[in-house]
Write a protein that holds these residues in place. Structure first.
Motif, PDB file in Angstrom:
ATOM      1  N   SER A  51      32.578 -19.303  30.259  1.00  0.00           N
ATOM      2  CA  SER A  51      31.245 -19.580  30.816  1.00  0.00           C
ATOM      3  C   SER A  51      31.134 -21.070  31.083  1.00  0.00           C
ATOM      4  O   SER A  51      31.981 -21.869  30.641  1.00  0.00           O
ATOM      5  CB  SER A  51      30.162 -19.173  29.818  1.00  0.00           C
ATOM      6  OG  SER A  51      30.209 -20.042  28.700  1.00  0.00           O
ATOM      7  N   GLY A  52      30.031 -21.426  31.739  1.00  0.00           N
ATOM      8  CA  GLY A  52      29.808 -22.832  32.021  1.00  0.00           C
ATOM      9  C   GLY A  52      29.542 -23.634  30.757  1.00  0.00           C
ATOM     10  O   GLY A  52      30.060 -24.741  30.585  1.00  0.00           O
ATOM     11  N   ALA A  53      28.717 -23.070  29.873  1.00  0.00           N
ATOM     12  CA  ALA A  53      28.411 -23.786  28.631  1.00  0.00           C
ATOM     13  C   ALA A  53      29.692 -24.020  27.833  1.00  0.00           C
ATOM     14  O   ALA A  53      29.915 -25.109  27.292  1.00  0.00           O
ATOM     15  CB  ALA A  53      27.410 -22.986  27.800  1.00  0.00           C
ATOM     16  N   GLY A  80      23.929 -25.995  29.935  1.00  0.00           N
ATOM     17  CA  GLY A  80      24.174 -24.737  29.241  1.00  0.00           C
ATOM     18  C   GLY A  80      23.190 -24.505  28.116  1.00  0.00           C
ATOM     19  O   GLY A  80      22.247 -25.282  27.918  1.00  0.00           O
ATOM     20  N   GLU A 133      26.071 -33.802  36.649  1.00  0.00           N
ATOM     21  CA  GLU A 133      26.242 -32.836  37.737  1.00  0.00           C
ATOM     22  C   GLU A 133      26.212 -33.629  39.047  1.00  0.00           C
ATOM     23  O   GLU A 133      25.238 -34.368  39.271  1.00  0.00           O
ATOM     24  CB  GLU A 133      25.087 -31.846  37.765  1.00  0.00           C
ATOM     25  CG  GLU A 133      24.980 -30.904  36.600  1.00  0.00           C
ATOM     26  CD  GLU A 133      23.562 -30.312  36.569  1.00  0.00           C
ATOM     27  OE1 GLU A 133      23.319 -29.328  37.282  1.00  0.00           O
ATOM     28  OE2 GLU A 133      22.706 -30.838  35.850  1.00  0.00           O
ATOM     29  N   ASP A 146      30.253 -32.007  35.702  1.00  0.00           N
ATOM     30  CA  ASP A 146      29.888 -30.605  35.475  1.00  0.00           C
ATOM     31  C   ASP A 146      29.784 -29.938  36.850  1.00  0.00           C
ATOM     32  O   ASP A 146      28.784 -30.077  37.557  1.00  0.00           O
ATOM     33  CB  ASP A 146      28.561 -30.526  34.715  1.00  0.00           C
ATOM     34  CG  ASP A 146      28.134 -29.071  34.465  1.00  0.00           C
ATOM     35  OD1 ASP A 146      28.680 -28.176  35.134  1.00  0.00           O
ATOM     36  OD2 ASP A 146      27.257 -28.852  33.620  1.00  0.00           O
ATOM     37  N   GLN A 174      28.054 -25.336  38.795  1.00  0.00           N
ATOM     38  CA  GLN A 174      27.299 -24.761  39.909  1.00  0.00           C
ATOM     39  C   GLN A 174      27.759 -25.317  41.263  1.00  0.00           C
ATOM     40  O   GLN A 174      27.877 -24.579  42.236  1.00  0.00           O
ATOM     41  CB  GLN A 174      25.801 -25.053  39.705  1.00  0.00           C
ATOM     42  CG  GLN A 174      24.914 -24.299  40.647  1.00  0.00           C
ATOM     43  CD  GLN A 174      23.454 -24.294  40.225  1.00  0.00           C
ATOM     44  OE1 GLN A 174      22.582 -24.352  41.073  1.00  0.00           O
ATOM     45  NE2 GLN A 174      23.146 -24.206  38.951  1.00  0.00           N
TER      46      GLN A 174
HETATM   47  C1  LIG Z   1      25.534 -27.253  36.086  1.00  0.00           C
HETATM   48  C2  LIG Z   1      25.586 -26.143  35.084  1.00  0.00           C
HETATM   49  N1  LIG Z   1      26.276 -26.328  33.953  1.00  0.00           N
HETATM   50  C3  LIG Z   1      26.364 -25.362  33.021  1.00  0.00           C
HETATM   51  C4  LIG Z   1      25.727 -24.159  33.186  1.00  0.00           C
HETATM   52  C5  LIG Z   1      25.841 -23.100  32.125  1.00  0.00           C
HETATM   53  O1  LIG Z   1      26.663 -22.091  32.589  1.00  0.00           O
HETATM   54  P1  LIG Z   1      26.687 -20.673  31.818  1.00  0.00           P
HETATM   55  O2  LIG Z   1      25.360 -20.039  32.059  1.00  0.00           O
HETATM   56  O3  LIG Z   1      27.822 -19.927  32.484  1.00  0.00           O
HETATM   57  O4  LIG Z   1      26.952 -20.965  30.400  1.00  0.00           O
HETATM   58  C6  LIG Z   1      25.007 -23.922  34.354  1.00  0.00           C
HETATM   59  C7  LIG Z   1      24.301 -22.650  34.558  1.00  0.00           C
HETATM   60  O5  LIG Z   1      23.425 -22.507  35.377  1.00  0.00           O
HETATM   61  C8  LIG Z   1      24.932 -24.938  35.327  1.00  0.00           C
HETATM   62  O6  LIG Z   1      24.244 -24.781  36.470  1.00  0.00           O
END
Ligand SMILES: Cc1ncc(COP(=O)(O)O)c(C=O)c1O
Length: 427
Positions: free
Chosen positions: A136-138, A171, A224, A257, A260
């Motif tokens: 996942s992103g987090a 996240g 980001e 990051d 997205q």
């Molecule tokens: C820039 C960014 N980083 C991290 C995340 C977290 O990703 P995840 O929901 O897959 O953990 C998101 C989710 O929207 C995001 O937009």
């Protein structure tokens, strides 16, 4: 199961962490979603930027189905097909080397492993990037931050403070909400892990003051390139370059990051490339595997080299199924020349949005677009609900802000259909 039945189960048994819209999707194809009664919708959200090739893309579906018949998960104690291939592709893309990536894809298409490994052998002086697969992103951001702190320790710098940007989103784990400088996301979960400092985006004076104050305590600057959850707000190249310079002066690293904004969404492989900087570490997720669950930490080899067995891990990360989907997705994005396509259709989307009298500020790049609505247009969440009734899926990030993250296969005719629906809804 029909919508009302599904909703009853959801109301009883699901934790309500999301405000759901009243629709149950049961199928999708390309840009189109279908609900339980057969109504179709044009998808301008793509699972929040996840289904980069649209729904049920044949290449991704084939890859998942054929891999599922062979092997789904074997742990990271062993080698497995597609893992190295995906990491090699990511390395070329991190260098914005589309031709290099294309050579790899041609070898994949020819089923020629010798050709692939030859094309993947780094040329003298080529920057190599190494990947850690997560889910996942987090989790990718957790890995990136751990790597930055470990790098500082093993380099003898000892810094552990991470500079993050106000309005950012990284996240929902405790560490990633500590890095997410938004009070409403943080305040219910204190005490949060320490070691984070907030700076206003694009404020070079504040950034300079932070580096003067914390100096070598800083191990990373995390950002980001375009803040997504805050409503699609891009960083300026000037600010990003200054941040890169300052963090390198104290021996720290940049973490982009790209969860997205990355993986071709902004018309380049990775959005930091739009800012003219090359991050030391990137966090990826969302669009990387065409809808399969995957996150990834991609770092310059010199940085990644500080990780030793045992420093980090993930049971599911880089599963055979996920990397098969990622390989099919990345190969198609390269094969189909999506960088150029996303730039063209994304610019068209921005121009058409700006034509609407109720739209005041169109932001973003490629097919990551946000815009604000004039006060009289009402709450953006209501606009999203009415768009859904009109058969269009979109998203609001705030009371006056709409966000569009369509599949990257989006064509101008889809944009026209969105604008017609939006014009009807806005009156
Ligand atoms: C820039 C960014 N980083 C991290 C995340 C977290 O990703 P995840 O929901 O897959 O953990 C998101 C989710 O929207 C995001 O937009």
């Amino acid at each position: 199961m029909a919508f009302e039945q599904q909703k009853a189960l959801d109301d009883t048994y699901i934790m309500h962490t999301y405000g759901r819209l009243p629709v149950e999707f049961v199928a999708g194809s390309g840009m189109t979603l279908t609900d339980d009664v057969g109504k179709t919708y044009l998808d301008f959200l793509a699972g929040i930027g996840v289904c980069s090739l649209g729904h049920a893309h044949p290449a991704v579906t084939r890859a998942i189905a054929s891999q599922a018949e062979k092997l789904t998960s074997i742990s990271n104690y062993f080698y497995t097909e597609h893992r190295g291939e995906v990491a090699a592709l990511l390395s070329k893309l991190a260098n914005n080397d589309i031709e290099g990536a294309r050579a790899l894809v041609e070898a994949l298409d020819a089923g020629d492993a010798a050709h692939f490994t030859a094309a993947a052998t780094p040329a003298p002086g080529e920057q190599v990037w190494k990947t850690f697969f997560a889910n996942s992103g987090a989790e990718a951001n957790e890995g990136s931050m751990k790597l930055a702190r470990l790098y500082a320790r093993r380099q003898g710098n000892g810094g552990n403070t991470i500079v993050c940007l106000k309005g950012g989103f990284h996240g929902r784990t405790l560490e990633t909400i500590a890095a997410t400088m938004q009070d409403w996301l943080q305040e219910s979960f204190t005490p949060l892990p320490g070691g984070f400092v907030a700076c206003a985006p694009n404020d070079i004076d504040e950034l300079t003051a932070i580096f003067e104050k914390y100096g070598k305590e800083i191990c990373a600057f995390m950002f980001e390139p375009i803040q997504g959850e805050s409503g699609v707000h891009p960083l300026t190249a000037e600010f990003a370059r200054k941040a890169e310079e300052l963090v390198h002066q104290v021996g720290g690293l940049t973490i982009s990051d790209e969860v997205q904004a990355g993986v071709f969404r902004c018309g380049v492989p990775f959005a930091a490339q739009l800012l003219g900087i090359t991050p030391d570490i990137m966090s990826l997720a969302k669009g990387i595997a065409g809808g399969m669950t995957m996150g990834a930490v991609v770092a310059r080899a010199e940085v990644a080299g500080v990780l030793h067995p045992g420093d980090h891990g993930s049971t599911f990360g880089g599963s055979a199924l996920a990397v098969a989907a990622a390989e099919a997705t990345l190969a198609e994005l390269v094969r189909g020349d999506f960088a150029a396509h996303v730039v063209e259709v994304g610019a068209y989307l921005a121009d058409r949005l700006a034509e609407l009298p109720q739209v005041v500020d169109v932001r973003g790049a490629g097919l990551m677009r946000g815009c604000d609505l004039v006060e009289e247009a009402g709450d953006a969440h209501d606009v999203v609900a009415r768009l859904l009734e009109e058969g269009v899926v979109a998203n609001a990030t705030g009371a006056h802000t709409l966000r569009f993250l369509p599949p990257l296969i989006c064509e101008k005719e889809h944009v026209d259909a969105l604008i017609e629906a939006l014009a009807r809804v806005l009156g």
